[in-house]
Design an enzyme around this catalytic site. Sequence first.
Site, PDB file in Angstrom:
ATOM      1  N   LYS A 168       0.840  -1.201   0.000  1.00  0.00           N
ATOM      2  CA  LYS A 168       0.000   0.000   0.000  1.00  0.00           C
ATOM      3  C   LYS A 168       0.878   1.254   0.000  1.00  0.00           C
ATOM      4  O   LYS A 168       1.625   1.496   0.955  1.00  0.00           O
ATOM      5  CB  LYS A 168      -0.907   0.043   1.233  1.00  0.00           C
ATOM      6  N   GLY A 186       7.238   4.602   8.080  1.00  0.00           N
ATOM      7  CA  GLY A 186       6.332   5.723   8.330  1.00  0.00           C
ATOM      8  C   GLY A 186       6.633   6.334   9.687  1.00  0.00           C
ATOM      9  O   GLY A 186       7.756   6.217  10.200  1.00  0.00           O
ATOM     10  N   SER A 187       5.612   6.941  10.275  1.00  0.00           N
ATOM     11  CA  SER A 187       5.835   7.671  11.515  1.00  0.00           C
ATOM     12  C   SER A 187       5.989   6.722  12.707  1.00  0.00           C
ATOM     13  O   SER A 187       5.477   5.590  12.692  1.00  0.00           O
ATOM     14  CB  SER A 187       4.658   8.616  11.764  1.00  0.00           C
ATOM     15  N   THR A 188       6.657   7.206  13.729  1.00  0.00           N
ATOM     16  CA  THR A 188       6.853   6.406  14.944  1.00  0.00           C
ATOM     17  C   THR A 188       5.508   6.110  15.611  1.00  0.00           C
ATOM     18  O   THR A 188       5.283   5.007  16.105  1.00  0.00           O
ATOM     19  CB  THR A 188       7.818   7.131  15.906  1.00  0.00           C
ATOM     20  N   GLY A 199       3.948   3.350  13.741  1.00  0.00           N
ATOM     21  CA  GLY A 199       4.803   2.176  13.955  1.00  0.00           C
ATOM     22  C   GLY A 199       4.499   1.509  15.288  1.00  0.00           C
ATOM     23  O   GLY A 199       4.419   0.285  15.389  1.00  0.00           O
ATOM     24  N   GLU A 258      10.504   0.848   9.962  1.00  0.00           N
ATOM     25  CA  GLU A 258      11.490   1.918   9.739  1.00  0.00           C
ATOM     26  C   GLU A 258      10.765   3.224  10.010  1.00  0.00           C
ATOM     27  O   GLU A 258       9.877   3.619   9.254  1.00  0.00           O
ATOM     28  CB  GLU A 258      12.022   1.817   8.305  1.00  0.00           C
ATOM     29  N   CYS A 261      13.381  10.736   6.581  1.00  0.00           N
ATOM     30  CA  CYS A 261      13.415  10.334   7.994  1.00  0.00           C
ATOM     31  C   CYS A 261      14.829  10.420   8.552  1.00  0.00           C
ATOM     32  O   CYS A 261      15.010  10.606   9.750  1.00  0.00           O
ATOM     33  CB  CYS A 261      12.822   8.940   8.184  1.00  0.00           C
ATOM     34  N   GLU A 321      10.405  15.202  15.820  1.00  0.00           N
ATOM     35  CA  GLU A 321      10.633  15.153  14.376  1.00  0.00           C
ATOM     36  C   GLU A 321       9.678  16.122  13.671  1.00  0.00           C
ATOM     37  O   GLU A 321       8.466  16.050  13.858  1.00  0.00           O
ATOM     38  CB  GLU A 321      10.391  13.735  13.848  1.00  0.00           C
TER      39      GLU A 321
HETATM   40  P1  ADP Z   1       3.501  10.177   7.791  1.00  0.00           P
HETATM   41  O1  ADP Z   1       3.355  10.929   9.064  1.00  0.00           O
HETATM   42  O2  ADP Z   1       4.858  10.144   7.240  1.00  0.00           O
HETATM   43  O3  ADP Z   1       2.414  10.428   6.798  1.00  0.00           O
HETATM   44  P2  ADP Z   1       2.228   7.747   8.560  1.00  0.00           P
HETATM   45  O4  ADP Z   1       2.837   6.803   9.516  1.00  0.00           O
HETATM   46  O5  ADP Z   1       0.990   8.459   8.936  1.00  0.00           O
HETATM   47  O6  ADP Z   1       3.411   8.703   8.188  1.00  0.00           O
HETATM   48  O7  ADP Z   1       1.961   7.044   7.157  1.00  0.00           O
HETATM   49  C1  ADP Z   1       2.837   6.104   6.581  1.00  0.00           C
HETATM   50  C2  ADP Z   1       2.022   5.039   5.895  1.00  0.00           C
HETATM   51  O8  ADP Z   1       1.268   4.338   6.867  1.00  0.00           O
HETATM   52  C3  ADP Z   1       1.009   5.573   4.894  1.00  0.00           C
HETATM   53  O9  ADP Z   1       0.942   4.668   3.797  1.00  0.00           O
HETATM   54  C4  ADP Z   1      -0.286   5.564   5.683  1.00  0.00           C
HETATM   55  O10 ADP Z   1      -1.438   5.469   4.879  1.00  0.00           O
HETATM   56  C5  ADP Z   1      -0.114   4.308   6.515  1.00  0.00           C
HETATM   57  N1  ADP Z   1      -0.905   4.260   7.740  1.00  0.00           N
HETATM   58  C6  ADP Z   1      -1.433   5.289   8.446  1.00  0.00           C
HETATM   59  N2  ADP Z   1      -2.103   4.834   9.521  1.00  0.00           N
HETATM   60  C7  ADP Z   1      -1.986   3.491   9.527  1.00  0.00           C
HETATM   61  C8  ADP Z   1      -2.429   2.426  10.388  1.00  0.00           C
HETATM   62  N3  ADP Z   1      -3.131   2.678  11.478  1.00  0.00           N
HETATM   63  N4  ADP Z   1      -2.112   1.158  10.062  1.00  0.00           N
HETATM   64  C9  ADP Z   1      -1.379   0.884   8.967  1.00  0.00           C
HETATM   65  N5  ADP Z   1      -0.940   1.818   8.118  1.00  0.00           N
HETATM   66  C10 ADP Z   1      -1.214   3.111   8.375  1.00  0.00           C
END
Ligand code: ADP
Length: 500
Positions: free
Chosen positions: A206, A258-260, A263, A280, A314, A411
């Site tokens: 995705k 993606g974001s902590t 994560g 990551e 990141c 961050e």
């Molecule tokens: P950023 O702050 O960099 O946008 P996110 O962690 O929100 O980072 O997003 C990174 C990825 O994780 C995107 O593809 C987003 O759609 C997906 N994402 C956001 N929320 C969830 C979740 N609860 N479970 C799985 N994937 C998610």
Amino acid sequence: MEKTKTQNKELTSEEQKAEINFKTDWQYAASPESTDHIQLKKKYDLFINGKFVAPAKPKYFDSINPSTEEKIAEVAEADEADVNKAVKAARDAYKGKWSKISASERAKYMFRIARIIQEKARELAVIETMDGGKPIRESRDIDIPLAAAHFFYYAGWADKLNYAVPGKTPKPLGVAGQIIPWNFPLLMAAWKIAPALATGNTVVLKPAETTSLTALKLAEIIQEADLPPGVVNIVTGAGKTGSLIVNHPGVDKIAFTGSTDIGKLIQKSLAGTHKKYTLELGGKAANIIFEDASIDQAVEGIVNGIFFNQGHVCCAGSRLFVQESVFEIVMRKLKDRIATLVVGNPLDKNTDIGAINSKAQLDKISEYHSIGLKEGAECYQPACEVPSKGYWFRPTVFWNVSQASRIVQEEIFGPVLTVQTFRTIQEVVEKANNTPYGLSGGIWTDKGSKIFKVSGELKAGVVWANTFNKFDPTSPFGGYKESGIGREGGLHGLMPYLQY
Ligand code: ADP
């Protein structure tokens, strides 16, 4: 002299005028990359079992060009039924053709994908820049070549896995669910898909909701490469779609970048399940300039580390530590260099800083800017003009910040640099490590011995010396502490996709 009312606390109005004149004198003629050659559909469906299929519920969202706020295309939003279908396709492909063919045959498909990415490099770079806002120079010279390089590199491993894990017989895990962010859309897709295919797994990927288009172009490339249906499935959507993949019982491994915050959520929901995972996550890298460094080279590296690509990295070098004796000269050179940075149309080949990826991200960066000012930090922003439409943020430097300051600890993911000073190695190592993150770091010095000492003591997955943000498919990448778990890239990047 009267100070201006801009956020710029430092420059007087006279100085600002001089700076604008300096910039005007040196302006490059516009040199935008053409968009004539790109092929984009108005509407993108989901890529499941080798075909583009409409989502079960006819829901689509817009993908916007953040530099113009214009809609580029509509993208399908995958729901539970769609994710079930994609996971089933991946499982069938895993049990069927993908596990029956030889490893060298798998590699052939991957080499084919790599070559088609190279053939379409120009088109992919332009789409990446339109959809994500990053300068064309970055997508053309970094994102797309590295995406092809990852497929080439991991294709080479496919028939050598016994050498990767000597004395064992490594086996794939099954179906990998992969979720990627918006800062390096195609590169992150390659980073995730290539090791999964090389090790014999199948994939449901995705992309991020603001940057789905190059992943969907990759789906077309995968079709063109004749990859067996179902080996790679690409489902688009936002966080809900991501969590459906994470929580699907038919998925054997999750790879997330993606974001902590997200994560941590994912880690909680995976606890107690059979699923392997790699995360990551965020970073707050320290870039350290010692007094014996080549200052010009270091300043260029600092600018590259945080301002190019809008700080949407990141591993961005967002905290600068300067040895006290060279603070004045570093600050002067840094401001001079920042004043020459070109902010604007990302498709222009002269642009250094493109558009912020989304309105939400721009709001977040602006909020941190206000927090920095409220915390009493000194701030410098060049007086450059930014386009009236789109999402922009001028390169920003804060100094006179405390270690506890939020702009130092959290961050920001934007073109915002904090500067602190230090006197001794011990002091800078302590300050650099005093963060919840540990993804990357940088050291600028003339002394090899300092490089070895400091890099050994920094709690960061990657430490660059006299350079920054350099990537190669053969090098592992990943974090300590809240920056994540596991490594991607290189030989290490194969292991999370294997049981042995
Ligand atoms: P950023 O702050 O960099 O946008 P996110 O962690 O929100 O980072 O997003 C990174 C990825 O994780 C995107 O593809 C987003 O759609 C997906 N994402 C956001 N929320 C969830 C979740 N609860 N479970 C799985 N994937 C998610």
